[in-house]
Design an enzyme around this catalytic site. Structure first.
Site, PDB file in Angstrom:
ATOM      1  N   ASP A  83      47.756  37.946  36.336  1.00 35.16           N
ATOM      2  CA  ASP A  83      46.079  37.885  36.383  1.00 35.16           C
ATOM      3  C   ASP A  83      45.689  37.470  37.699  1.00 35.16           C
ATOM      4  OD1 ASP A  83      43.692  37.701  35.295  1.00 35.16           O
ATOM      5  OD2 ASP A  83      43.977  35.651  34.764  1.00 35.16           O
ATOM      6  N   HIS A  84      44.846  38.167  38.233  1.00 34.83           N
ATOM      7  CA  HIS A  84      44.325  37.933  39.475  1.00 34.83           C
ATOM      8  C   HIS A  84      45.321  37.524  40.536  1.00 34.83           C
ATOM      9  CE1 HIS A  84      40.138  37.274  38.256  1.00 34.83           C
ATOM     10  NE2 HIS A  84      40.582  36.417  37.187  1.00 34.83           N
ATOM     11  N   ASP A 105      43.520  41.540  42.740  1.00 34.32           N
ATOM     12  CA  ASP A 105      42.278  41.102  42.678  1.00 34.32           C
ATOM     13  C   ASP A 105      41.918  41.026  44.435  1.00 34.32           C
ATOM     14  OD1 ASP A 105      39.758  40.048  42.973  1.00 34.32           O
ATOM     15  OD2 ASP A 105      39.986  38.362  41.634  1.00 34.32           O
ATOM     16  N   GLY A 182      35.639  29.887  33.653  1.00 37.75           N
ATOM     17  CA  GLY A 182      35.545  28.608  33.266  1.00 37.75           C
ATOM     18  C   GLY A 182      34.732  28.361  32.079  1.00 37.75           C
TER      19      GLY A 182
END
Ligand code: G3H
Ligand code: 13P
Ligand code: ZN
Length: 313
Positions: A83-84, A105, A182
């Site tokens: 992820d990312h 990313d 978030g």
């Protein structure tokens, strides 16, 4: 079952009008809670690992935990995704380490630079049978004073998506339509609304191509309340309404990322446990209900939000 890429999952999700859940994993209890729910609901799943998770747990532990889950849940396809990924080196290390999917990313970089970095990762990953998610547009953060034009500029520009996908060869594309990372996604008192117009324009320009949504936790108020009632302080935590995610899952959106909801569930459950049992100190005793509640949260997502329950075949 061996870990798989997301290729088949996305094809079926696109055609079937549902999305695959991509859940972030950081420790054993989270992996178990997610995969037990997926196995019981017969749902394909993506387990994803961020740079922070790699630093916290060590990528080798995370890989082995996911492999253990695949062995314990033989009836469902499991994809292990970075992820990312912040740069080529991190993506390469995951490809070399047995991940079946990586995200590069470079969305904060200028368009041409994003294309160049993504293209390099795609070349290396495809050579090794690994698929690549890229990102165009930047997700809104949690800043209080985002003015409209700054906010607008963070949405994906649909007129860029064809060129980006053509020139990079990426396998899926994360776009910015108003979700954010978030637990504080929208201002209190405002009506959360995703930009479905941007999504539909992107899907029109990329027929058959899988779109990804990041920042898609719904911030269940049940757990926000549990945290606040048991010593926490998370005022005004607001997420993406689940009906909007359900709607998105019916479109070209094939992957929906959920992390904060897992964290809130775990934290709320553990806070409540300690409040009610101040004398206890065995980690198994407080991690057990946390794992059980994560499992139920994930089950709810699979059945009521993503629509991927029963789609493992
Ligand atoms: O999008 C980010 C994920 O929620 C992972 O968060 O970097 O704190 O592990 P993290
Ligand atoms: P949330 O913070 O909404 O759970 O988003 C998670 C995510 O996008 C991981 O990449
Ligand atoms: Zn994300």
């Amino acid at each position: 079952m061996e870990l798989v890429t997301s290729t088949e999952m996305f094809k079926k999700a696109y055609d079937g009008g549902y999305a695959i859940g991509a859940f972030n994993v950081n420790n054993m209890e989270i992996v178990q809670g997610i995969t037990e729910a997926c196995e019981e609901e017969h749902a394909p799943v993506i387990l994803q690992v961020s740079k922070g998770a790699r630093n916290y747990a060590n990528p080798i532990y995370l890989k082995k935990l996911v492999e253990a889950a695949a062995e314990c849940c033989p009836d469902i396809p499991i994809c292990l995704h970075l992820d990312h990924g912040p740069d080529f080196e991190t993506c390469k290390s995951c490809v070399d380490g047995g991940f079946t999917s990586v995200m590069i990313d470079a969305s904060s970089k200028p368009f041409e630079e994003n294309i160049e970095i993504t293209r390099q990762v795609v070349e290396y990953a495809h050579d090794h049978g690994v698929v690549v998610e890229a990102e165009l547009g930047t997700l809104a953060g949690i800043e209080d004073d985002v003015n409209v034009s700054a906010e607008d500029s963070s949405y994906t520009h649909p007129e860029q998506v064809e060129e980006f996908v053509d020139r990079t060869g990426c396998d899926s594309l994360a776009i910015a339509i108003g979700t954010s990372h978030g637990a504080y996604k929208f201002k209190p008192g405002t009506k959360p609304q995703l930009r479905f117009d941007v999504l539909h324009e992107c899907e029109k320009r990329l027929p058959g191509f899988p779109i990804v949504l990041h920042g898609s936790s719904s911030v269940p108020q049940e757990y926000v309340q549990m945290i606040n009632e048991h010593g926490g302080a998370m005022p005004d935590a607001i997420g993406v309404p689940e009906d909007q995610l359900r709607e998105a899952a019916k479109s070209a959106v094939c992957k929906i990322n959920i992390d904060s909801d897992l964290r809130l569930t775990m934290t709320g459950t553990i806070r409540k446990f300690f409040d009610e049992h101040p004398e206890k100190f065995d980690p198994r005793e407080y991690l057990k209900p946390a794992r059980a509640n994560i499992k139920e949260l994930v089950r709810h997502k699979l059945v009521d939000v993503l629509g991927c329950a029963g789609k493992a075949d």
